[in-house]
Design a protein around this motif. Structure first.
Motif, mmCIF file in Angstrom:
data_model
loop_
_atom_site.group_PDB
_atom_site.id
_atom_site.type_symbol
_atom_site.label_atom_id
_atom_site.label_comp_id
_atom_site.label_asym_id
_atom_site.label_seq_id
_atom_site.Cartn_x
_atom_site.Cartn_y
_atom_site.Cartn_z
ATOM 1 N N ARG A 111 85.213 151.227 -21.723
ATOM 2 C CA ARG A 111 84.400 150.220 -21.029
ATOM 3 C C ARG A 111 83.025 150.028 -21.656
ATOM 4 O O ARG A 111 82.317 149.088 -21.307
ATOM 5 N N ALA A 112 82.637 150.920 -22.544
ATOM 6 C CA ALA A 112 81.303 150.864 -23.147
ATOM 7 C C ALA A 112 81.167 149.675 -24.090
ATOM 8 O O ALA A 112 82.152 149.116 -24.573
ATOM 9 N N VAL A 113 79.914 149.311 -24.347
ATOM 10 C CA VAL A 113 79.563 148.313 -25.350
ATOM 11 C C VAL A 113 79.013 149.092 -26.539
ATOM 12 O O VAL A 113 78.176 149.980 -26.365
ATOM 13 N N TYR A 114 79.482 148.782 -27.740
ATOM 14 C CA TYR A 114 79.066 149.511 -28.933
ATOM 15 C C TYR A 114 78.322 148.601 -29.892
ATOM 16 O O TYR A 114 78.669 147.434 -30.051
ATOM 17 N N LEU A 115 77.318 149.180 -30.545
ATOM 18 C CA LEU A 115 76.663 148.529 -31.672
ATOM 19 C C LEU A 115 77.055 149.298 -32.924
ATOM 20 O O LEU A 115 77.027 150.529 -32.943
ATOM 21 N N HIS A 116 77.426 148.567 -33.963
ATOM 22 C CA HIS A 116 77.771 149.178 -35.241
ATOM 23 C C HIS A 116 76.848 148.607 -36.311
ATOM 24 O O HIS A 116 76.586 147.409 -36.333
ATOM 25 N N GLY A 117 76.359 149.473 -37.181
ATOM 26 C CA GLY A 117 75.506 149.027 -38.268
ATOM 27 C C GLY A 117 74.110 148.636 -37.812
ATOM 28 O O GLY A 117 73.437 147.845 -38.464
ATOM 29 N N SER A 118 73.683 149.203 -36.709
ATOM 30 C CA SER A 118 72.359 148.875 -36.182
ATOM 31 C C SER A 118 71.282 149.688 -36.902
ATOM 32 O O SER A 118 71.571 150.484 -37.784
ATOM 33 N N ARG A 119 70.054 149.491 -36.500
ATOM 34 C CA ARG A 119 68.937 150.263 -37.052
ATOM 35 C C ARG A 119 68.862 151.670 -36.436
ATOM 36 O O ARG A 119 68.027 152.471 -36.838
ATOM 37 N N ASP A 134 77.430 147.089 -18.615
ATOM 38 C CA ASP A 134 76.597 146.007 -18.093
ATOM 39 C C ASP A 134 75.305 145.792 -18.887
ATOM 40 O O ASP A 134 74.424 145.050 -18.471
ATOM 41 N N ALA A 135 75.199 146.413 -20.064
ATOM 42 C CA ALA A 135 74.000 146.258 -20.895
ATOM 43 C C ALA A 135 73.864 144.806 -21.353
ATOM 44 O O ALA A 135 74.862 144.111 -21.583
ATOM 45 N N ASP A 136 72.645 144.359 -21.499
ATOM 46 C CA ASP A 136 72.356 143.002 -21.973
ATOM 47 C C ASP A 136 72.554 142.980 -23.489
ATOM 48 O O ASP A 136 71.689 143.429 -24.249
ATOM 49 N N THR A 137 73.692 142.469 -23.939
ATOM 50 C CA THR A 137 74.031 142.509 -25.358
ATOM 51 C C THR A 137 73.091 141.664 -26.216
ATOM 52 O O THR A 137 72.830 142.014 -27.364
ATOM 53 N N THR A 138 72.567 140.576 -25.676
ATOM 54 C CA THR A 138 71.619 139.744 -26.424
ATOM 55 C C THR A 138 70.371 140.553 -26.748
ATOM 56 O O THR A 138 69.887 140.552 -27.888
ATOM 57 N N THR A 139 69.861 141.286 -25.783
ATOM 58 C CA THR A 139 68.681 142.122 -25.984
ATOM 59 C C THR A 139 68.989 143.267 -26.947
ATOM 60 O O THR A 139 68.178 143.577 -27.825
ATOM 61 N N LEU A 140 70.159 143.897 -26.800
ATOM 62 C CA LEU A 140 70.532 144.991 -27.701
ATOM 63 C C LEU A 140 70.548 144.526 -29.147
ATOM 64 O O LEU A 140 70.005 145.192 -30.035
ATOM 65 N N LEU A 141 71.185 143.388 -29.393
ATOM 66 C CA LEU A 141 71.263 142.866 -30.757
ATOM 67 C C LEU A 141 69.881 142.514 -31.295
ATOM 68 O O LEU A 141 69.570 142.782 -32.464
ATOM 69 N N ALA A 142 69.040 141.925 -30.457
ATOM 70 C CA ALA A 142 67.691 141.555 -30.883
ATOM 71 C C ALA A 142 66.851 142.795 -31.205
ATOM 72 O O ALA A 142 66.105 142.809 -32.188
ATOM 73 N N GLU A 143 66.969 143.840 -30.408
ATOM 74 C CA GLU A 143 66.169 145.044 -30.596
ATOM 75 C C GLU A 143 66.670 145.950 -31.714
ATOM 76 O O GLU A 143 65.878 146.571 -32.424
ATOM 77 N N HIS A 144 67.998 146.050 -31.855
ATOM 78 C CA HIS A 144 68.556 147.054 -32.755
ATOM 79 C C HIS A 144 69.357 146.490 -33.923
ATOM 80 O O HIS A 144 69.680 147.239 -34.848
ATOM 81 N N GLY A 145 69.733 145.230 -33.888
ATOM 82 C CA GLY A 145 70.560 144.663 -34.947
ATOM 83 C C GLY A 145 71.989 145.162 -34.856
ATOM 84 O O GLY A 145 72.393 145.762 -33.857
ATOM 85 N N GLY A 146 72.746 144.923 -35.897
ATOM 86 C CA GLY A 146 74.132 145.368 -35.943
ATOM 87 C C GLY A 146 75.078 144.353 -35.352
ATOM 88 O O GLY A 146 74.718 143.194 -35.125
ATOM 89 N N THR A 147 76.301 144.789 -35.117
ATOM 90 C CA THR A 147 77.325 143.931 -34.525
ATOM 91 C C THR A 147 77.922 144.635 -33.318
ATOM 92 O O THR A 147 77.965 145.863 -33.257
ATOM 93 N N LEU A 148 78.394 143.832 -32.389
ATOM 94 C CA LEU A 148 79.040 144.375 -31.195
ATOM 95 C C LEU A 148 80.481 144.728 -31.503
ATOM 96 O O LEU A 148 81.150 144.036 -32.276
ATOM 97 N N THR A 149 80.965 145.795 -30.882
ATOM 98 C CA THR A 149 82.375 146.141 -31.005
ATOM 99 C C THR A 149 82.835 146.843 -29.729
ATOM 100 O O THR A 149 82.052 147.086 -28.817
ATOM 101 N N THR A 150 84.102 147.157 -29.700
ATOM 102 C CA THR A 150 84.749 147.805 -28.559
ATOM 103 C C THR A 150 85.262 149.178 -28.996
ATOM 104 O O THR A 150 85.209 149.526 -30.180
#
Length: 190
Positions: A111-119, A134-150
């Motif tokens: 159920r988690a949201v993952y960032l791959h290749g982030s800072r 329930d994390a805000d993926t738009t904010t995660l990507l803006a703050e940390h970069g990378g791509t979303l995955t499952t």
């Protein structure tokens, strides 16, 4: 008034009591084998896959095996590689990953949201981090970069030898050397 019990009455009562104790004990032993998540202890816990001491719980994971044993991991990629190496007949009961923003909170890996290749630099170098569903993926990507995955994407990533992380049958992952990377690049160029 004195009551005398026959030997038969005493044995019957003892057998009945022992049966109840056995059923109750079976229930207690089953409950005792069901592991629940616990905090990782940096500096004390070690990774069940690579054997490194866990230094940063924000990247950690826990796996409950088919037999109920709780295994600790220093990174999401180590937990995923461990799960990939399990026999199909013995899948884990559950996999939890630490919510990077609140590492004491465990999230079901599926159920988690993952960032791959982030800072965010994970211990094994794959830059994999997990957040609550329930994390805000738009904010995660803006703050940390990378791509979303499952979780499925994470498992595919650790199974891909071209990606540089090859789980092995042993306790340690193999990392690509510069020669491996050069050989792959040469093979793709032809």
């Amino acid at each position: 008034m004195t009551s005398t019990l026959s030997r038969r009455d005493v044995l019957s009562t003892m057998a009945s009591t022992m049966a109840w104790l056995a059923v109750g004990g079976l229930g207690l032993s089953t409950m005792a084998c069901t592991a629940s998540p616990r905090p990782l202890v940096p500096g004390e816990d070690s990774c069940a896959f690579c054997r490194m001491t866990i230094d940063d719980a924000r990247f950690g994971a826990l796996v409950v095996t088919a037999k109920g044993r709780l295994e600790t991991f220093d990174s999401i990629e180590c937990a995923a590689a461990y799960v990939q190496g399990l026999a199909d007949s013995e899948p884990p009961r559950t996999v939890w990953v630490a919510d990077f923003s609140a590492p004491a909170r465990w999230v079901d890996a599926t159920r988690a949201v993952y960032l791959h290749g982030s800072r965010l630099r994970s211990p094994m170098g794959r830059e994999l981090v997990a957040f609550a569903a329930d994390a805000d993926t738009t904010t995660l990507l803006a703050e940390h970069g990378g791509t979303l995955t499952t979780w499925s994407g994470v498992r595919a990533l650790v199974s891909d030898p071209v990606a540089g992380f090859r789980p092995t049958a042993g306790p340690s992952p193999q990392r690509d050397t510069a020669a491996d990377t050069a050989a792959r690049a040469s093979a793709h160029a032809h």
